[in-house]
Motif scaffolding. Structure first.
Motif, PDB file in Angstrom:
ATOM      1  N   VAL A   1      75.272  57.371  18.636  1.00 25.80           N
ATOM      2  CA  VAL A   1      74.174  56.180  19.016  1.00 25.80           C
ATOM      3  C   VAL A   1      74.390  54.616  18.451  1.00 25.80           C
ATOM      4  N   ALA A   2      74.824  53.774  18.991  1.00 24.36           N
ATOM      5  CA  ALA A   2      74.976  52.590  18.269  1.00 24.36           C
ATOM      6  C   ALA A   2      73.330  52.064  17.797  1.00 24.36           C
ATOM      7  N   ALA A   3      73.127  51.874  16.615  1.00 23.47           N
ATOM      8  CA  ALA A   3      71.978  51.568  16.197  1.00 23.47           C
ATOM      9  C   ALA A   3      71.718  49.971  16.578  1.00 23.47           C
ATOM     10  N   ASP A   4      70.583  49.589  16.972  1.00 20.72           N
ATOM     11  CA  ASP A   4      70.148  48.174  17.082  1.00 20.72           C
ATOM     12  C   ASP A   4      69.894  47.518  15.862  1.00 20.72           C
ATOM     13  N   THR A   5      70.930  46.366  15.259  1.00 23.12           N
ATOM     14  CA  THR A   5      70.803  45.968  14.107  1.00 23.12           C
ATOM     15  C   THR A   5      69.641  44.410  14.414  1.00 23.12           C
ATOM     16  N   GLU A   6      69.394  44.237  15.669  1.00 25.11           N
ATOM     17  CA  GLU A   6      68.430  43.078  15.728  1.00 25.11           C
ATOM     18  C   GLU A   6      68.972  41.903  15.363  1.00 25.11           C
ATOM     19  N   GLY A   7      70.225  41.693  15.829  1.00 27.43           N
ATOM     20  CA  GLY A   7      70.764  40.115  15.429  1.00 27.43           C
ATOM     21  C   GLY A   7      71.751  40.198  14.105  1.00 27.43           C
ATOM     22  N   GLU A   8      71.931  41.322  13.747  1.00 25.00           N
ATOM     23  CA  GLU A   8      73.046  41.489  12.409  1.00 25.00           C
ATOM     24  C   GLU A   8      74.037  42.256  12.810  1.00 25.00           C
ATOM     25  N   GLY A   9      74.461  42.432  14.086  1.00 24.80           N
ATOM     26  CA  GLY A   9      75.619  43.047  14.517  1.00 24.80           C
ATOM     27  C   GLY A   9      75.317  43.773  15.874  1.00 24.80           C
ATOM     28  N   TRP A  10      75.476  44.886  15.956  1.00 24.30           N
ATOM     29  CA  TRP A  10      75.287  45.533  17.393  1.00 24.30           C
ATOM     30  C   TRP A  10      73.723  45.361  17.884  1.00 24.30           C
ATOM     31  N   THR A  11      73.687  44.875  18.880  1.00 20.82           N
ATOM     32  CA  THR A  11      72.254  44.471  19.423  1.00 20.82           C
ATOM     33  C   THR A  11      72.029  44.758  20.601  1.00 20.82           C
ATOM     34  N   TYR A  12      70.692  45.517  20.940  1.00 17.97           N
ATOM     35  CA  TYR A  12      70.404  45.719  22.255  1.00 17.97           C
ATOM     36  C   TYR A  12      69.809  44.480  23.045  1.00 17.97           C
ATOM     37  N   ALA A  13      70.252  44.278  24.149  1.00 16.44           N
ATOM     38  CA  ALA A  13      69.961  42.892  25.030  1.00 16.44           C
ATOM     39  C   ALA A  13      68.707  43.354  25.909  1.00 16.44           C
ATOM     40  N   PRO A  14      67.921  42.473  26.181  1.00 19.62           N
ATOM     41  CA  PRO A  14      66.827  42.580  26.967  1.00 19.62           C
ATOM     42  C   PRO A  14      67.026  43.175  28.182  1.00 19.62           C
ATOM     43  N   SER A  15      68.151  42.863  28.880  1.00 22.43           N
ATOM     44  CA  SER A  15      68.554  43.500  30.155  1.00 22.43           C
ATOM     45  C   SER A  15      68.661  44.990  30.180  1.00 22.43           C
ATOM     46  N   GLY A  16      69.092  45.653  28.882  1.00 14.52           N
ATOM     47  CA  GLY A  16      69.568  46.857  28.895  1.00 14.52           C
ATOM     48  C   GLY A  16      70.933  47.079  28.303  1.00 14.52           C
ATOM     49  N   GLY A  17      71.842  45.877  28.393  1.00 12.46           N
ATOM     50  CA  GLY A  17      73.010  45.841  27.844  1.00 12.46           C
ATOM     51  C   GLY A  17      73.136  46.037  26.286  1.00 12.46           C
ATOM     52  N   ALA A  18      74.174  45.305  25.672  1.00 14.28           N
ATOM     53  CA  ALA A  18      74.110  45.096  24.387  1.00 14.28           C
ATOM     54  C   ALA A  18      75.308  44.066  23.889  1.00 14.28           C
ATOM     55  N   PHE A  19      74.996  43.525  22.599  1.00 17.22           N
ATOM     56  CA  PHE A  19      76.317  42.504  22.395  1.00 17.22           C
ATOM     57  C   PHE A  19      76.228  42.702  20.858  1.00 17.22           C
ATOM     58  N   ALA A  20      77.405  41.935  20.325  1.00  8.03           N
ATOM     59  CA  ALA A  20      77.425  42.148  18.684  1.00  8.03           C
ATOM     60  C   ALA A  20      77.508  40.719  18.212  1.00  8.03           C
ATOM     61  N   ALA A  21      76.618  40.309  17.561  1.00  2.55           N
ATOM     62  CA  ALA A  21      76.658  39.121  16.682  1.00  2.55           C
ATOM     63  C   ALA A  21      75.867  39.032  15.605  1.00  2.55           C
ATOM     64  N   GLY A  22      76.502  38.070  14.397  1.00  3.79           N
ATOM     65  CA  GLY A  22      75.980  38.190  13.300  1.00  3.79           C
ATOM     66  C   GLY A  22      76.632  37.303  12.172  1.00  3.79           C
ATOM     67  N   GLN A  23      75.966  36.876  11.095  1.00  2.00           N
ATOM     68  CA  GLN A  23      76.937  36.168  10.337  1.00  2.00           C
ATOM     69  C   GLN A  23      76.071  36.118   8.953  1.00  2.00           C
ATOM     70  N   PRO A  24      76.832  36.598   7.972  1.00  2.00           N
ATOM     71  CA  PRO A  24      78.228  36.773   7.669  1.00  2.00           C
ATOM     72  C   PRO A  24      78.771  38.008   8.107  1.00  2.00           C
ATOM     73  N   HIS A  25      77.991  39.110   8.371  1.00  2.00           N
ATOM     74  CA  HIS A  25      78.562  40.383   8.837  1.00  2.00           C
ATOM     75  C   HIS A  25      77.954  40.614  10.338  1.00  2.00           C
ATOM     76  N   SER A  26      78.784  41.324  11.104  1.00  2.00           N
ATOM     77  CA  SER A  26      78.318  41.901  12.332  1.00  2.00           C
ATOM     78  C   SER A  26      79.490  42.953  12.756  1.00  2.00           C
ATOM     79  N   ALA A  27      80.964  42.820  12.592  1.00  2.00           N
ATOM     80  CA  ALA A  27      81.671  43.349  13.071  1.00  2.00           C
ATOM     81  C   ALA A  27      81.797  44.867  12.530  1.00  2.00           C
ATOM     82  N   ALA A  28      81.504  44.966  11.321  1.00  2.00           N
ATOM     83  CA  ALA A  28      81.402  46.589  10.621  1.00  2.00           C
ATOM     84  C   ALA A  28      80.173  47.406  11.542  1.00  2.00           C
TER      85      ALA A  28
END
Length: 467
Positions: free
Chosen positions: A137-164
């Motif tokens: 399960v990819a945990a929701d980091t709430e904007g510090e990396g892998w994040t759940y989208a309101p629609s049910g999808g997901a995205f990855a974003a964050g600075q200075p870390h997110s990719a890991a």
């Protein structure tokens, strides 16, 4: 990165973003790669003993269960003899690692160290490959990396870390690499990333989409976004393809992205040719407190406006093509992007008297000692994203008046061109600008970059700024 305006206003006084350095660990043995590259803010970011040339990340994602399956292949070369080395990874559990196609030992250590022990030592100067398999399960980091989208999808974003949070890497601005992403999702979902889309295929109820970043990229500037996107396809006059995606609930932001060709032309007139071969934007319905300059295709929060687009596009030169060497150099990213969006666009495209705006801002800041408290150069890890936004544009406008328009803009263009696809630091920028001026700028730079009070009037009002 462009912070939400309400957040910028808050940090002027509070300076309270929580970005502390990682805890130190015992030094590695003589044939082990270092577990960090010694950044003064985040000493355990990145890893020693090797340089990465390319990442190939293959993902499968089930939005319903948030289950992520990943296989990341890393092409690198050793810079020293290695009996072990680290990768940065804080995603789902790892179940297998191979080095040069041979099974390798591995152990994960907090906060993000995947320690790999190859079956055979690696020799300096020689290439090697690492493949890491992981799932869970990819945990929701709430904007510090892998994040759940309101629609049910997901995205990855964050600075200075997110990719890991979604693939293992050498997570440092100092180790750029090219990047390929393959993602498989249920057929009714779309996948967007940076670079060029080279595959979009539906088969047996699943969609597989591949994206290629053909220019080197830093980890936090990579992204993946999974949603039920609508697309806007445009093309610049020079033929550069522009592909932008809008998540459900973000469709009204299309009006800003329709001006992307104009924004690119404007920014190119300042800093030279656009450094990449494709562009666009990813518009989310998530109420993130920031938008982010993910390479070639910035990630926008639901509150984004045209100013945000100009800011993130400027980052394609300042931050993406020319990247910081260390995080203490953050002004090189944010001061330039903020000046472009907050001063240069209003001045040249909207007829705003930015000299008057500068003077008005200085007058208001006189009654706010906290406005000057955080230095622009080396603001500290907890205050990286504070003064660079509200004081950075003032510093650059004063520098422009000190040098004169021709010297100032020619210097910026030369600097960003000379350092294209590489790194630079604030001390390098300062030294370079000094070579363009017959006047000793030591006092000016010290007051603006290191001072924690308002600069003296001679540096606040150079040229004709006093009015």
């Amino acid at each position: 990165m462009r912070l939400a305006r309400w957040l910028i206003a808050g940090v002027v006084v509070l300076s309270s973003l929580s970005l502390g350095p990682a805890a130190a660990q015992a030094p590695p043995g003589p044939l082990a790669g270092a577990d960090g590259l010694g950044d003064s803010y985040f000493p355990q970011d990145g890893n020693g003993g090797y340089d990465v040339g390319h990442y190939e990340v293959t993902l499968g994602y089930d939005p319903a269960g948030h289950h992520l399956t990943g296989s990341t292949r890393i092409d690198a070369h050793a810079t020293q003899p290695l009996t072990s080395f680290d990768l940065d990874f804080a995603g789902p559990p790892v179940h297998a690692v191979r080095v040069n196609n041979l099974p390798a030992g591995f152990v994960w250590r907090e906060p993000h160290e995947l320690v790999v022990t190859p079956a055979l030592p690696l020799l300096p100067g020689l290439p090697f490959t690492v493949t890491v398999e992981y799932a869970g399960v990819a945990a929701d980091t709430e904007g510090e990396g892998w994040t759940y989208a309101p629609s049910g999808g997901a995205f990855a974003a964050g600075q200075p870390h997110s990719a890991a949070t979604w693939y293992p890497l050498n997570d440092s601005p100092r180790d750029k690499a090219t990047f390929t992403l393959h993602t498989t999702v249920p057929a009714d979902w779309e996948v967007v990333s940076g670079g060029a889309r080279v595959r979009d295929e539906v088969r047996d109820g699943f969609r597989t989409v591949s994206w290629e970043q053909r220019h080197p990229v830093i980890g936090y500037l990579t992204t993946v976004a999974i949603d039920r996107f609508e697309y806007l396809e445009q093309r610049r006059a020079d033929g550069t393809p522009l592909l932008s995606a809008f998540a459900p609930g973000a469709e009204e932001l299309r009006e800003h992205e329709q001006r992307l060709p104009e924004v690119l032309d404007f920014t190119e007139s300042l800093y030279g040719p656009y450094p990449f071969d494709t562009a666009g934007g990813i518009y989310l319905s998530a109420p993130l407190p920031f938008s982010l300059e993910t390479q070639t295709r910035p990630t926008y929060a639901v509150w984004a406006d045209l100013n945000t687009v100009v800011h993130e596009v400027a980052h394609q030169w300042w931050g993406d093509s020319v990247s910081v060497y260390s995080w203490s150099d953050i002004c090189l990213n944010e001061c330039l992007a903020s000046y472009t969006a907050d001063y240069l666009w209003p001045e040249r495209m909207e007829g705003v008297d930015v000299d008057a705006e500068y003077r008005d801002t200085i007058r208001k800041a006189a009654a706010k000692p906290a406005f000057w408290k955080v230095p622009l150069q080396d603001p500290g890890p907890e205050k990286m994203f504070t003064s660079v936004y509200y004081r950075g544009p003032l510093f650059l406008h004063a520098l422009r008046k000190q040098l004169g328009d021709k010297v100032f803009f020619d210097a910026l263009r030369e600097f960003v061109t000379t350092h294209a696809y590489g790194h630079a630091s604030m001390p390098e920028f300062r030294a370079f600008i000094q070579t363009k001026s017959a006047t000793d700028l030591t006092g000016f730079f010290d007051a603006w970059l290191h001072g924690t009070t308002a600069p003296p009037d001679q540096y606040l009002y150079p040229g004709n700024l006093r009015g």
